[in-house]
Scaffold this motif. Structure first.
Motif, mmCIF file in Angstrom:
data_model
loop_
_atom_site.group_PDB
_atom_site.id
_atom_site.type_symbol
_atom_site.label_atom_id
_atom_site.label_comp_id
_atom_site.label_asym_id
_atom_site.label_seq_id
_atom_site.Cartn_x
_atom_site.Cartn_y
_atom_site.Cartn_z
ATOM 1 N N MET A 150 0.824 -1.201 0.000
ATOM 2 C CA MET A 150 0.000 0.000 0.000
ATOM 3 C C MET A 150 0.863 1.258 0.000
ATOM 4 O O MET A 150 0.558 2.243 -0.683
ATOM 5 C CB MET A 150 -0.920 -0.005 1.222
ATOM 6 N N GLU A 151 1.971 1.231 0.753
ATOM 7 C CA GLU A 151 2.860 2.390 0.796
ATOM 8 C C GLU A 151 3.518 2.627 -0.559
ATOM 9 O O GLU A 151 3.659 3.768 -1.006
ATOM 10 C CB GLU A 151 3.927 2.197 1.877
ATOM 11 N N GLU A 152 3.920 1.545 -1.233
ATOM 12 C CA GLU A 152 4.571 1.688 -2.539
ATOM 13 C C GLU A 152 3.599 2.198 -3.599
ATOM 14 O O GLU A 152 3.960 3.016 -4.450
ATOM 15 C CB GLU A 152 5.169 0.344 -2.960
ATOM 16 N N ILE A 153 2.351 1.713 -3.551
ATOM 17 C CA ILE A 153 1.347 2.207 -4.504
ATOM 18 C C ILE A 153 1.081 3.693 -4.275
ATOM 19 O O ILE A 153 0.986 4.486 -5.224
ATOM 20 C CB ILE A 153 0.044 1.395 -4.375
ATOM 21 N N SER A 154 0.947 4.090 -3.003
ATOM 22 C CA SER A 154 0.681 5.496 -2.691
ATOM 23 C C SER A 154 1.825 6.384 -3.169
ATOM 24 O O SER A 154 1.599 7.464 -3.732
ATOM 25 C CB SER A 154 0.467 5.663 -1.183
ATOM 26 N N TRP A 155 3.061 5.942 -2.954
ATOM 27 C CA TRP A 155 4.213 6.722 -3.407
ATOM 28 C C TRP A 155 4.258 6.789 -4.933
ATOM 29 O O TRP A 155 4.599 7.831 -5.505
ATOM 30 C CB TRP A 155 5.498 6.116 -2.858
ATOM 31 N N PHE A 156 3.904 5.704 -5.612
ATOM 32 C CA PHE A 156 3.879 5.704 -7.075
ATOM 33 C C PHE A 156 2.854 6.706 -7.604
ATOM 34 O O PHE A 156 3.121 7.451 -8.551
ATOM 35 C CB PHE A 156 3.559 4.300 -7.591
ATOM 36 N N VAL A 157 1.671 6.737 -6.982
ATOM 37 C CA VAL A 157 0.639 7.676 -7.420
ATOM 38 C C VAL A 157 1.086 9.116 -7.184
ATOM 39 O O VAL A 157 0.929 9.987 -8.050
ATOM 40 C CB VAL A 157 -0.689 7.390 -6.688
ATOM 41 N N ASP A 158 1.666 9.392 -6.000
ATOM 42 C CA ASP A 158 2.078 10.759 -5.676
ATOM 43 C C ASP A 158 3.271 11.211 -6.513
ATOM 44 O O ASP A 158 3.311 12.351 -6.987
ATOM 45 C CB ASP A 158 2.428 10.863 -4.190
ATOM 46 N N ASP A 159 4.246 10.330 -6.687
ATOM 47 C CA ASP A 159 5.504 10.730 -7.315
ATOM 48 C C ASP A 159 5.476 10.620 -8.833
ATOM 49 O O ASP A 159 6.136 11.405 -9.518
ATOM 50 C CB ASP A 159 6.647 9.865 -6.763
ATOM 51 N N THR A 160 4.712 9.672 -9.377
ATOM 52 C CA THR A 160 4.734 9.440 -10.822
ATOM 53 C C THR A 160 3.448 9.894 -11.504
ATOM 54 O O THR A 160 3.471 10.736 -12.407
ATOM 55 C CB THR A 160 4.975 7.944 -11.120
ATOM 56 N N VAL A 161 2.314 9.350 -11.052
ATOM 57 C CA VAL A 161 1.046 9.639 -11.724
ATOM 58 C C VAL A 161 0.658 11.104 -11.566
ATOM 59 O O VAL A 161 0.328 11.789 -12.537
ATOM 60 C CB VAL A 161 -0.062 8.714 -11.184
ATOM 61 N N THR A 162 0.704 11.593 -10.323
ATOM 62 C CA THR A 162 0.288 12.977 -10.074
ATOM 63 C C THR A 162 1.178 13.967 -10.809
ATOM 64 O O THR A 162 0.690 14.928 -11.422
ATOM 65 C CB THR A 162 0.305 13.269 -8.565
ATOM 66 N N ARG A 163 2.485 13.745 -10.769
ATOM 67 C CA ARG A 163 3.397 14.663 -11.452
ATOM 68 C C ARG A 163 3.213 14.623 -12.961
ATOM 69 O O ARG A 163 3.397 15.637 -13.645
ATOM 70 C CB ARG A 163 4.840 14.318 -11.095
ATOM 71 N N SER A 164 2.855 13.461 -13.504
ATOM 72 C CA SER A 164 2.646 13.362 -14.950
ATOM 73 C C SER A 164 1.377 14.085 -15.388
ATOM 74 O O SER A 164 1.327 14.662 -16.482
ATOM 75 C CB SER A 164 2.570 11.887 -15.368
ATOM 76 N N LEU A 165 0.349 14.061 -14.537
ATOM 77 C CA LEU A 165 -0.923 14.678 -14.909
ATOM 78 C C LEU A 165 -0.941 16.178 -14.658
ATOM 79 O O LEU A 165 -1.568 16.928 -15.408
ATOM 80 C CB LEU A 165 -2.066 14.017 -14.135
ATOM 81 N N GLN A 166 -0.280 16.622 -13.592
ATOM 82 C CA GLN A 166 -0.283 18.047 -13.282
ATOM 83 C C GLN A 166 0.416 18.837 -14.381
ATOM 84 O O GLN A 166 1.455 18.447 -14.888
ATOM 85 C CB GLN A 166 0.409 18.302 -11.943
ATOM 86 N N GLY A 167 -0.177 19.940 -14.725
ATOM 87 C CA GLY A 167 0.389 20.779 -15.773
ATOM 88 C C GLY A 167 -0.119 20.458 -17.158
ATOM 89 O O GLY A 167 0.146 21.207 -18.100
ATOM 90 N N ARG A 168 -0.848 19.343 -17.307
ATOM 91 C CA ARG A 168 -1.422 19.035 -18.613
ATOM 92 C C ARG A 168 -2.560 20.008 -18.916
ATOM 93 O O ARG A 168 -3.258 20.454 -18.007
ATOM 94 C CB ARG A 168 -1.942 17.595 -18.646
ATOM 95 N N PRO A 169 -2.769 20.346 -20.174
ATOM 96 C CA PRO A 169 -3.855 21.279 -20.523
ATOM 97 C C PRO A 169 -5.213 20.747 -20.077
ATOM 98 O O PRO A 169 -5.553 19.586 -20.320
ATOM 99 C CB PRO A 169 -3.759 21.353 -22.053
#
Length: 227
Positions: A150-169
């Motif tokens: 659960m900790e690894e999934i949460s870190w993946f979402v925060d560090d990878t998914v969220t950063r990839s989506l933020q800033g998109r038009p």
């Protein structure tokens, strides 16, 4: 007079009218106001009741069922959904779109007040509020990874998914719901606390007082800067 036949014999006027309406439609479309979170008045009302120490089964039979029956008969009600946890009952009442939100809230309050005597006496006062959907999530995705904790999934979402989506038009905000948050757990030794004459509350206050985030400034590295 047959308008179709006249238009065929005189095509110039219909074509001019067509292009005129096309131009007016294009200008009107560009003049429409666009906001990130438009003001949408959706008549949704929430009823929250808390009872300390009550089991979910007791909450459902003694509180949730009574509230659902009371609000179901209100004019304009479209849907009623409830969720029950330990000591907490939440009922969401959805009205037809033509019902004003203020009227919906007042009708639900009146219905809850009428059955107040049928509810357990040790509950907290029912809270009836409007559910604000403005700025809510438009899309929600679930992430599952059997090989990760659960900790690894949460870190993946925060560090990878969220950063990839933020800033998109077109994306205003990305928020993770659920998962695990990083924290530090402090376990106290009662014997040592007693030997130093310190209580747990003092330790908690000291940690809160020293737990601050301070800016480290910035340094120059070659032609660039790093904060």
């Amino acid at each position: 007079m047959n308008f179709s036949a006249w238009s065929i014999r005189n095509p110039v006027a219909p074509l001019l009218a067509f292009f005129l309406f096309l131009l007016l439609g294009y200008q009107s479309f560009n003049a429409l106001p666009i906001t990130r979170f438009p003001n949408i008045d959706v008549p949704l009302v929430s009823v929250t009741v808390a009872q300390s120490g009550a089991a979910p089964v007791e909450m459902e039979t003694q509180i949730t069922k009574e509230i659902e029956d009371a609000v179901a008969g209100i004019t304009g009600v479209k849907n009623v959904t409830s969720s029950v946890t330990d000591g907490l009952s939440t009922t969401a009442v959805e009205f037809q779109m033509e019902v004003p939100t203020e009227q919906a809230v007042q009708d639900v309050k009146d219905a809850v007040d009428q059955i107040r005597g049928d509810l357990p006496g040790d509950i907290e006062a029912p809270i009836v509020t409007r559910i604000d959907v403005e700025g809510g999530a438009i899309l929600t995705y679930a992430v599952q990874a059997p090989n990760l904790t659960m900790e690894e999934i949460s870190w993946f979402v925060d560090d990878t998914v969220t950063r990839s989506l933020q800033g998109r038009p077109g994306i205003g905000r990305v928020t993770r719901i659920g998962g695990a948050d990083r924290e530090i757990r402090v376990e106290l030794d009662p014997v040592k606390l007693d030997s130093y004459g310190v209580i747990a509350q003092q330790v908690s206050e000291q940690i809160a007082a020293t737990n601050t985030n301070l800016g480290a400034g910035k340094i120059s590295l070659g032609t660039g800067e790093q904060a």
